[in-house]
Design a protein around this motif. Structure first.
Motif, PDB file in Angstrom:
ATOM      1  N   ASN A 136       0.870  -1.174   0.000  1.00  0.00           N
ATOM      2  CA  ASN A 136       0.000   0.000   0.000  1.00  0.00           C
ATOM      3  C   ASN A 136       0.906   1.222   0.000  1.00  0.00           C
ATOM      4  O   ASN A 136       1.726   1.382   0.896  1.00  0.00           O
ATOM      5  CB  ASN A 136      -0.903  -0.010   1.238  1.00  0.00           C
ATOM      6  CG  ASN A 136      -1.793   1.201   1.288  1.00  0.00           C
ATOM      7  OD1 ASN A 136      -1.342   2.289   1.608  1.00  0.00           O
ATOM      8  ND2 ASN A 136      -3.056   1.001   0.974  1.00  0.00           N
TER       9      ASN A 136
ATOM     10  N   ALA B 179       1.231   5.429  -0.285  1.00  0.00           N
ATOM     11  CA  ALA B 179       0.641   6.773  -0.254  1.00  0.00           C
ATOM     12  C   ALA B 179       1.794   7.742  -0.494  1.00  0.00           C
ATOM     13  O   ALA B 179       2.557   8.067   0.412  1.00  0.00           O
ATOM     14  CB  ALA B 179      -0.029   7.043   1.086  1.00  0.00           C
TER      15      ALA B 179
ATOM     16  N   HIS C 151       1.354  12.450  -5.491  1.00  0.00           N
ATOM     17  CA  HIS C 151      -0.104  12.217  -5.444  1.00  0.00           C
ATOM     18  C   HIS C 151      -0.464  10.869  -6.082  1.00  0.00           C
ATOM     19  O   HIS C 151      -1.364  10.770  -6.917  1.00  0.00           O
ATOM     20  CB  HIS C 151      -0.881  13.362  -6.104  1.00  0.00           C
ATOM     21  CG  HIS C 151      -0.565  14.683  -5.489  1.00  0.00           C
ATOM     22  ND1 HIS C 151      -0.984  15.042  -4.230  1.00  0.00           N
ATOM     23  CD2 HIS C 151       0.168  15.717  -5.948  1.00  0.00           C
ATOM     24  CE1 HIS C 151      -0.541  16.246  -3.945  1.00  0.00           C
ATOM     25  NE2 HIS C 151       0.169  16.685  -4.966  1.00  0.00           N
TER      26      HIS C 151
ATOM     27  N   TYR D  60      -1.537   6.976  -5.050  1.00  0.00           N
ATOM     28  CA  TYR D  60      -2.086   6.157  -3.964  1.00  0.00           C
ATOM     29  C   TYR D  60      -2.480   4.820  -4.560  1.00  0.00           C
ATOM     30  O   TYR D  60      -3.424   4.737  -5.346  1.00  0.00           O
ATOM     31  CB  TYR D  60      -3.284   6.863  -3.326  1.00  0.00           C
ATOM     32  CG  TYR D  60      -2.930   8.273  -2.912  1.00  0.00           C
ATOM     33  CD1 TYR D  60      -2.271   8.528  -1.716  1.00  0.00           C
ATOM     34  CD2 TYR D  60      -3.193   9.352  -3.760  1.00  0.00           C
ATOM     35  CE1 TYR D  60      -1.903   9.821  -1.363  1.00  0.00           C
ATOM     36  CE2 TYR D  60      -2.838  10.646  -3.417  1.00  0.00           C
ATOM     37  CZ  TYR D  60      -2.192  10.877  -2.216  1.00  0.00           C
ATOM     38  OH  TYR D  60      -1.819  12.138  -1.863  1.00  0.00           O
TER      39      TYR D  60
ATOM     40  N   ASP E 200      -2.716   0.351  -3.947  1.00  0.00           N
ATOM     41  CA  ASP E 200      -2.785  -0.795  -3.057  1.00  0.00           C
ATOM     42  C   ASP E 200      -2.700  -2.016  -3.971  1.00  0.00           C
ATOM     43  O   ASP E 200      -3.677  -2.367  -4.635  1.00  0.00           O
ATOM     44  CB  ASP E 200      -4.110  -0.756  -2.280  1.00  0.00           C
ATOM     45  CG  ASP E 200      -4.147  -1.744  -1.141  1.00  0.00           C
ATOM     46  OD1 ASP E 200      -3.076  -2.068  -0.595  1.00  0.00           O
ATOM     47  OD2 ASP E 200      -5.260  -2.191  -0.795  1.00  0.00           O
TER      48      ASP E 200
ATOM     49  N   THR F 299       4.569   5.257   3.147  1.00  0.00           N
ATOM     50  CA  THR F 299       4.108   6.635   3.027  1.00  0.00           C
ATOM     51  C   THR F 299       5.308   7.484   2.641  1.00  0.00           C
ATOM     52  O   THR F 299       6.370   7.385   3.269  1.00  0.00           O
ATOM     53  CB  THR F 299       3.514   7.134   4.360  1.00  0.00           C
ATOM     54  OG1 THR F 299       2.460   6.245   4.741  1.00  0.00           O
ATOM     55  CG2 THR F 299       2.990   8.550   4.232  1.00  0.00           C
TER      56      THR F 299
END
Length: 179
Positions: free
Chosen positions: A13, A15, A20, A22, A24, A155
């Protein structure tokens, strides 16, 4: 009898606040018998740091004509070529000529530093080659989360990354040697 590749499943996953992006995505990756666990984890990290729906793992160590990961256009042109390790000048030139963008993930503390000093002047002449250095400490931390089935969250913000898997959290600060 030859050893077979070991199969790993990694659900990643991502982020990426900077781009920008995102995503999964589940991955099934084969670890070649001659590939170290550190290198396998670096392949997964390279995918996550450059996450894109079209970024795919290639034959990698089984093929000298392909990078470890790439993105191809619909017309089969190589958009992004990602190599891991310390490629020789011939391979770097080949990648630069075949792809719009090349990213080399260098690793191996002492060897990487010597490789960079030897290849720096040629690499910095190309506008489409980037080099990112990942230190041995980070690779050791990544190796510690290796499991046959992994859930990884990454992230990215302000060119830093925070990776979590289970109870383990790792801060990753890629060192850009050339952009």
């Amino acid at each position: 009898m030859a050893q077979k590749a070991t199969i790993y499943k990694a659900h990643i996953n991502v982020a990426d606040m900077d781009r920008h992006v995102y995503l999964d995505v589940p991955h099934t990756v084969a670890c070649h018998p001659s590939e170290t666990h550190r290198r396998l984890m670096l392949r997964l990290l390279a995918w996550a740091l450059n996450a894109d729906e079209n970024l795919t793992f290639t034959k990698g160590m089984s093929s000298t004509d392909e990078p470890d990961l790439w993105t191809k256009s619909l017309s089969d042109e190589i958009e992004l070529w990602i190599d891991l390790g310390l490629p020789d000048e011939k391979r770097i030139r080949k990648a630069s000529n075949r792809a719009k963008k090349v990213i080399i993930f260098a690793y191996g503390n002492n060897a990487a530093t010597a490789w960079w000093q030897q290849n720096k002047s040629k690499i910095t002449q190309s506008d489409n080659i980037s080099v990112i250095y990942i230190n041995d400490e980070t690779l050791s931390q990544l190796e510690s989360i290796l499991a046959r089935t992994m859930q990884i969250q990454l992230t990215i913000e302000s060119e830093q990354a925070w990776l979590t898997s289970g109870d383990t959290s790792i801060t990753i600060i890629p060192e850009w040697w050339h952009r």
